[in-house]
Scaffold this motif. Structure first.
Motif, short mmCIF file in Angstrom:
data_model
loop_
_atom_site.label_atom_id
_atom_site.label_comp_id
_atom_site.label_asym_id
_atom_site.label_seq_id
_atom_site.Cartn_x
_atom_site.Cartn_y
_atom_site.Cartn_z
N TYR A 137 0.83 -1.21 0.00
CA TYR A 137 0.00 0.00 0.00
C TYR A 137 0.86 1.26 0.00
O TYR A 137 0.58 2.22 -0.71
N LYS A 138 1.94 1.26 0.81
CA LYS A 138 2.81 2.43 0.90
C LYS A 138 3.59 2.66 -0.39
O LYS A 138 3.77 3.78 -0.84
N GLN A 139 4.08 1.57 -0.97
CA GLN A 139 4.92 1.69 -2.15
C GLN A 139 4.11 1.74 -3.44
O GLN A 139 4.61 2.20 -4.46
N GLY A 140 2.88 1.24 -3.40
CA GLY A 140 2.05 1.24 -4.60
C GLY A 140 1.55 2.63 -4.94
O GLY A 140 1.55 3.55 -4.11
N GLY A 141 1.09 2.79 -6.15
CA GLY A 141 0.58 4.08 -6.60
C GLY A 141 -0.90 4.22 -6.35
O GLY A 141 -1.53 3.46 -5.61
N PHE A 196 -6.28 9.74 -10.31
CA PHE A 196 -7.20 9.89 -9.19
C PHE A 196 -8.26 10.96 -9.49
O PHE A 196 -9.44 10.78 -9.20
N GLY A 197 -7.82 12.08 -10.08
CA GLY A 197 -8.77 13.14 -10.42
C GLY A 197 -9.82 12.66 -11.42
O GLY A 197 -11.01 12.96 -11.27
N GLN A 227 -3.27 1.12 -7.17
CA GLN A 227 -3.30 0.08 -6.15
C GLN A 227 -4.08 0.54 -4.92
O GLN A 227 -4.81 -0.24 -4.31
N ARG A 228 -3.95 1.79 -4.58
CA ARG A 228 -4.68 2.30 -3.41
C ARG A 228 -6.18 2.35 -3.68
O ARG A 228 -6.99 2.09 -2.78
N LEU A 229 -6.57 2.69 -4.90
CA LEU A 229 -8.00 2.67 -5.24
C LEU A 229 -8.56 1.26 -5.10
O LEU A 229 -9.69 1.07 -4.62
N ILE A 230 -7.79 0.27 -5.51
CA ILE A 230 -8.23 -1.12 -5.38
C ILE A 230 -8.36 -1.49 -3.90
O ILE A 230 -9.35 -2.09 -3.47
#
Length: 290
Positions: A11-15, A104-105, A18-21
Motif C-alpha cells: 500500500y505504501k509503495q504502490g501508486g 485519481f482526479g 493500487q490504493r484505489l483497489i
C-alpha cells in the motif's frame, strides 16, 4: 514478514491505482462485516443505505457525500471482482501516458459525472432507485486512455493481441444492449462515465486538465491539517542583530575619516591662512559645515 505487513508495504509503495483497489476492497468488507457485528447486539444497520446514490433529491439532501461514496462500494463479490479487474487493467494503461494525480482526479470526476447523469435520468423518468459501484468512474479511465491511444495492442489471455478500442467497444456495446433489460441505472452511469472519459481526454489535449481541481481540493485540506513548523526565537534575533552591527560600524568609520580630513584642513588654515586651501578643500569644508 506476515501477510498484513506485506499488504501495508504494498500500500505504501504502490501508486494511486493500487490504493484505489485497496480502498474499494476495504469499503466492500466494511459494508458486510460491520452490519454483521452490529447484528450480534440486535442493531440492524444497512450501511449501503447511507453511502448509495439515490435518484430521490430528498435523499441526496441529507447525504450529499453519496455523490462520491457510491463509487467506492459494491453490492456483491462478483460486482466488485469484475470492476477491480477492469480498474487494474485500465489504470495501468492510463499511467503509461499520464500521472498518478490525473488518474485519481479522473476517477473521482468520472464517478461524480456518472452519478449526476444517473440522478437526472431517473428523476425525469420518475423512477426512485439507488446505485453503488465504481463502474462509471472505471469506464471514464478506460475510455480516456482508449481515446488517447485507440490502436494500442493489448494481449489478452486465450485470445492474443487485440487493439484497445476493440475491448472498449465490446464493453460499451454490452451496456447499450442491456440498457432496457435490467439495472438500467447502472448502465446509464457506465455510459455517462465513458462519455466523461472521452471529454476529459479531449479537453486535456486542448490544454485543460480538469483533474487539477481535485488535486487543489486535496492539497487545501492537507495543508489545513498540517502543522506549520515554528521558527526558533534565537534564529530570528540573530538574523536581526547582525546587519544592525554592520551598519553601526560602517557609520563610525565614515565619521572618523571625515573628522580627520576636517582637522587637517583646519590645521592648514591656522598655519597658512584660508587662501592657501585648494578648491576641493574649500568645497569639502563648506559641505561639512552644513
Amino acid at each position: 514478514m506476515n501477510i498484513l505487513d506485506d499488504l501495508k508495504l504494498q500500500y505504501k509503495q504502490g501508486g494511486v491505482a493500487q490504493r484505489l483497489i485497496y480502498w474499494n476492497i476495504a469499503f466492500f468488507l466494511i459494508s458486510f462485516v460491520l452490519p454483521g457485528l452490529l447484528g450480534l447486539f440486535s442493531v440492524n444497520v444497512n450501511l449501503l443505505q447511507y453511502v448509495s446514490l439515490s435518484s430521490n433529491p430528498t435523499d441526496f439532501l441529507w447525504k450529499p457525500w453519496s455523490i462520491i461514496s457510491y463509487s467506492f462500494f459494491h453490492f456483491d463479490f462478483f460486482h466488485i471482482l469484475f470492476n477491480l479487474l477492469v480498474l487494474n487493467f485500465s489504470s495501468q494503461l492510463f499511467l503509461t501516458f499520464f500521472t498518478q494525480k490525473q488518474l485519481f482526479g479522473l476517477y473521482v470526476l468520472g464517478g461524480i459525472f456518472a452519478g449526476a447523469v444517473f440522478v437526472a435520468s431517473y428523476y425525469f423518468l420518475n423512477i426512485n432507485s439507488a446505485i453503488v459501484g465504481a463502474s462509471g468512474a472505471i469506464m471514464a479511465v478506460l475510455v480516456a486512455v482508449t481515446a488517447y491511444q485507440p490502436l494500442m495492442q493489448v494481449r489478452l489471455l486465450l485470445i492474443g493481441n487485440v487493439k484497445l478500442w476493440h475491448i472498449t467497444a465490446v464493453l460499451l456495446i454490452l451496456d447499450l444492449v442491456q440498457l432496457r433489460l435490467g439495472n438500467m441505472g447502472g448502465h446509464i452511469s457506465h455510459l455517462a462515465g465513458a462519455f466523461f472519459g472521452f471529454f476529459y481526454i479531449k479537453a486535456l489535449q486542448n490544454g485543460t486538465d480538469m483533474s487539477i481541481a481535485i488535486t487543489k481540493i486535496i492539497n487545501f485540506f492537507a495543508n489545513s491539517f498540517r502543522k506549520s513548523p515554528s521558527t526558533p526565537f534565537k534564529k530570528v534575533h540573530r538574523n536581526y542583530s547582525k546587519p544592525v552591527e554592520k551598519r553601526t560600524s560602517s557609520r563610525i568609520v565614515t565619521k572618523d575619516k571625515a573628522q580627520q580630513q576636517i582637522d587637517e584642513i583646519l590645521d592648514k588654515i591656522s598655519q597658512s591662512g584660508y587662501d592657501s586651501l585648494t578648491k576641493e578643500e574649500k568645497d569639502f569644508l563648506f559641505k561639512s559645515g552644513k
